[in-house]
Scaffold this motif. Structure first.
Motif, short mmCIF file in Angstrom:
data_model
loop_
_atom_site.label_atom_id
_atom_site.label_comp_id
_atom_site.label_asym_id
_atom_site.label_seq_id
_atom_site.Cartn_x
_atom_site.Cartn_y
_atom_site.Cartn_z
N ARG A 1 -10.19 14.87 -0.32
CA ARG A 1 -11.35 14.02 -0.04
C ARG A 1 -10.92 12.58 0.18
O ARG A 1 -10.12 12.05 -0.57
N ASP A 2 -11.50 11.99 1.20
CA ASP A 2 -11.35 10.57 1.46
C ASP A 2 -12.74 9.98 1.25
O ASP A 2 -13.55 9.96 2.17
N GLU A 3 -13.00 9.55 0.03
CA GLU A 3 -14.33 9.04 -0.31
C GLU A 3 -14.67 7.79 0.49
O GLU A 3 -15.83 7.56 0.83
N THR A 4 -13.66 6.98 0.81
CA THR A 4 -13.89 5.74 1.55
C THR A 4 -14.50 6.00 2.92
O THR A 4 -15.46 5.36 3.31
N SER A 5 -13.95 6.97 3.65
CA SER A 5 -14.46 7.23 5.00
C SER A 5 -15.50 8.34 5.04
O SER A 5 -16.10 8.58 6.07
N GLY A 6 -15.71 9.04 3.92
CA GLY A 6 -16.71 10.11 3.90
C GLY A 6 -16.25 11.41 4.51
O GLY A 6 -17.02 12.14 5.13
N THR B 1 -6.29 7.15 2.71
CA THR B 1 -7.47 7.46 3.51
C THR B 1 -7.04 8.45 4.59
O THR B 1 -5.84 8.65 4.82
N ILE C 1 -2.83 5.07 -5.73
CA ILE C 1 -4.01 5.15 -4.86
C ILE C 1 -3.87 6.42 -4.02
O ILE C 1 -2.78 6.96 -3.87
N SER C 2 -5.00 6.87 -3.49
CA SER C 2 -5.01 8.02 -2.58
C SER C 2 -5.11 7.50 -1.16
O SER C 2 -5.82 6.54 -0.90
N ALA D 1 -20.20 8.63 8.91
CA ALA D 1 -18.74 8.60 8.81
C ALA D 1 -18.14 8.41 10.19
O ALA D 1 -18.61 8.98 11.18
N THR E 1 0.84 -1.20 0.00
CA THR E 1 0.00 0.00 0.00
C THR E 1 0.87 1.25 0.00
O THR E 1 0.61 2.20 -0.74
#
Length: 190
Positions: free
Chosen positions: A92-97, A53, A50-51, A123, A41
């Protein structure tokens, strides 16, 4: 996300993370051991495949002894004194909102900063440790309700309420819903 689709700030962040690891003389294995983030990772992060989190970026900031805003300021070309709203760095962390706007003009040498955070309903973000021990934070909820746990104490902060604390260990930010929560975060380095 392929290399050609990477946002400029994400590409600069990936490059800075790779340079920080090199500056510390750490292998990917050593950084993985320090952060709890897998070697693969970390490698993908440094190549901007990848971005990160919010939690992952928090672990990296802890390893490097920087706040998230300091790290993001380091990827800016020339820190300005005034940053118009439409030019403030948004991550933005789309995974955690989680959406994080760096409101303060970035500068690595400053001891305080203002951040706007937005968490979508449900979230829930946990940080294992602060990037800098004894980091002082003031959280002012602008819209919605935010639950913050720090020092083993849980706090429910409503619109207009402000919580101040020094961060020594784990922390958790949770939006119980039903709508998004928007808050201002003032961070003061010890």
């Amino acid at each position: 996300m392929g290399k050609t689709e990477v946002e400029p700030v994400e590409a600069r962040l990936a490059e800075r993370l790779a340079h920080l690891r090199a500056e510390h003389g750490w292998s990917l294995e050593e950084l993985a051991a320090r952060t709890g983030v897998s070697r693969s990772t970390l490698s993908r992060l440094e190549r901007a495949e990848i971005s990160p989190t919010a939690a992952m970026l928090g672990r990296l900031c802890s390893a490097y002894g920087r706040t998230m805003s300091q790290l993001l300021a380091e990827v800016e070309a020339e820190p300005p004194q005034l940053v118009p709203a439409d030019r403030q760095t948004v991550w933005r962390d789309e995974t955690s909102g989680f959406t994080r706007r760096s409101v303060s003009p970035p500068h690595p040498g400053l001891r305080g900063e203002v951040v706007e955070g937005v968490l979508r309903p449900g979230a829930d973000i946990s940080y294992d440790e602060p990037p800098v021990p004894a980091l002082e934070q003031h959280i002012w909820v602008l819209d919605g309700v935010l639950e913050v746990t720090t020092g083993g104490a849980a706090h429910r902060i409503g619109t207009g309420d402000c919580l101040r604390f020094r961060l020594w260990g784990r922390s958790r930010f949770h939006n119980p819903g039903p709508g998004p929560v928007r808050y201002a975060l003032l961070i003061v380095l010890p």
